[in-house]
Scaffold this motif. Sequence first.
Motif, PDB file in Angstrom:
ATOM      1  N   ARG A   1       0.715  -1.030   0.185  1.00 37.35           N
ATOM      2  CA  ARG A   1      -0.147   0.211   0.309  1.00 37.35           C
ATOM      3  C   ARG A   1       0.703   1.447   0.062  1.00 37.35           C
ATOM      4  O   ARG A   1       1.131   2.291  -0.717  1.00 37.35           O
ATOM      5  N   ARG A   2       1.592   1.014   0.539  1.00 30.49           N
ATOM      6  CA  ARG A   2       2.873   2.198   1.157  1.00 30.49           C
ATOM      7  C   ARG A   2       3.303   2.531  -0.670  1.00 30.49           C
ATOM      8  O   ARG A   2       3.712   3.676  -0.348  1.00 30.49           O
ATOM      9  N   GLU A   3       4.435   1.501  -0.899  1.00 32.26           N
ATOM     10  CA  GLU A   3       5.029   1.471  -2.655  1.00 32.26           C
ATOM     11  C   GLU A   3       4.120   2.441  -3.514  1.00 32.26           C
ATOM     12  O   GLU A   3       4.257   3.070  -3.602  1.00 32.26           O
ATOM     13  N   LEU A   4       2.406   1.702  -3.097  1.00 32.65           N
ATOM     14  CA  LEU A   4       1.782   2.017  -4.804  1.00 32.65           C
ATOM     15  C   LEU A   4       1.120   3.546  -4.131  1.00 32.65           C
ATOM     16  O   LEU A   4       1.483   4.577  -5.233  1.00 32.65           O
ATOM     17  N   ALA A   5       0.938   4.018  -3.227  1.00 35.25           N
ATOM     18  CA  ALA A   5       0.864   5.296  -2.390  1.00 35.25           C
ATOM     19  C   ALA A   5       2.275   6.219  -3.051  1.00 35.25           C
ATOM     20  O   ALA A   5       1.379   6.992  -3.667  1.00 35.25           O
ATOM     21  N   ALA A   6       3.526   6.009  -2.799  1.00 32.91           N
ATOM     22  CA  ALA A   6       4.244   6.958  -2.847  1.00 32.91           C
ATOM     23  C   ALA A   6       4.700   7.107  -4.195  1.00 32.91           C
ATOM     24  O   ALA A   6       5.262   7.717  -4.890  1.00 32.91           O
TER      25      ALA A   6
ATOM     26  N   GLY B   1       2.477   7.285  -6.791  1.00 32.98           N
ATOM     27  CA  GLY B   1       2.079   8.009  -6.618  1.00 32.98           C
ATOM     28  C   GLY B   1      -0.391   7.535  -7.405  1.00 32.98           C
ATOM     29  O   GLY B   1      -0.386   8.433  -8.654  1.00 32.98           O
ATOM     30  N   LEU B   2       0.155   6.352  -7.564  1.00 25.81           N
ATOM     31  CA  LEU B   2      -0.512   5.423  -8.362  1.00 25.81           C
ATOM     32  C   LEU B   2      -2.389   5.449  -7.944  1.00 25.81           C
ATOM     33  O   LEU B   2      -2.389   5.353  -6.610  1.00 25.81           O
ATOM     34  N   THR B   3      -3.399   5.239  -8.540  1.00 21.03           N
ATOM     35  CA  THR B   3      -4.643   5.466  -8.216  1.00 21.03           C
ATOM     36  C   THR B   3      -4.631   4.306  -7.853  1.00 21.03           C
ATOM     37  O   THR B   3      -5.009   2.877  -8.858  1.00 21.03           O
ATOM     38  N   THR B   4      -5.518   3.694  -6.909  1.00 21.44           N
ATOM     39  CA  THR B   4      -5.523   2.824  -6.688  1.00 21.44           C
ATOM     40  C   THR B   4      -7.011   2.316  -5.407  1.00 21.44           C
ATOM     41  O   THR B   4      -7.258   3.502  -4.822  1.00 21.44           O
ATOM     42  N   LEU B   5      -7.945   1.418  -5.860  1.00 19.38           N
ATOM     43  CA  LEU B   5      -8.616   1.098  -4.746  1.00 19.38           C
ATOM     44  C   LEU B   5      -8.823  -0.152  -3.964  1.00 19.38           C
ATOM     45  O   LEU B   5      -7.721  -1.288  -4.557  1.00 19.38           O
ATOM     46  N   PRO B   6      -9.375  -0.602  -2.962  1.00 19.97           N
ATOM     47  CA  PRO B   6      -9.379  -2.083  -2.324  1.00 19.97           C
ATOM     48  C   PRO B   6     -10.213  -3.205  -3.347  1.00 19.97           C
ATOM     49  O   PRO B   6     -10.853  -2.842  -3.802  1.00 19.97           O
ATOM     50  N   HIS B   7      -9.102  -3.887  -3.496  1.00 19.81           N
ATOM     51  CA  HIS B   7      -9.735  -4.916  -3.651  1.00 19.81           C
ATOM     52  C   HIS B   7      -9.694  -6.068  -3.217  1.00 19.81           C
ATOM     53  O   HIS B   7      -8.885  -6.891  -2.460  1.00 19.81           O
TER      54      HIS B   7
END
Length: 143
Positions: free
Chosen positions: A74-79, A81-87
């Motif tokens: 989660r932290r890596e994806l946020a760093a 700047g990617l648009t993420t949703l829970p899955h």
Amino acid sequence: MIAAHTLRGYRGTTYAVVLPDGTMIGLRLDDPSPQADAFLRRMNAGSITCLNAWNPRSKHRPVTRNMAAHQRLRRELAAKGLTTLPHLGVPDRHGWRPEPGFAVLDLETEKAMALAERYGQFGIVRYTSGGVADLILTRLALG
């Protein structure tokens, strides 16, 4: 290398993406999804890639280790700047437990594969607008 029963388990899973309004889209391998197409149009995006960090190499791990890996991803994806949703990967198979992950919009396949391999995963699920949900296996699954 991925076992045949594990591959069958992946094929018998619904990849549920939680949208910002709380509704869900269920992606199934080899199936189109008009709901995903509509969502991607609203988001001006072309693809959804589902990945997670649970149970590397499909070996059961304690929940605490899985959650720690999930939070690192989660932290890596946020760093990035990617648009993420829970899955949530919800298996049809009795005895298999759902696994949480992230649905990432417009993540390039090569980058998704690198992330999946870094977290010990055998594959990703990618849905491209107007297509079907595909299972793309990593080198960990093939070798």
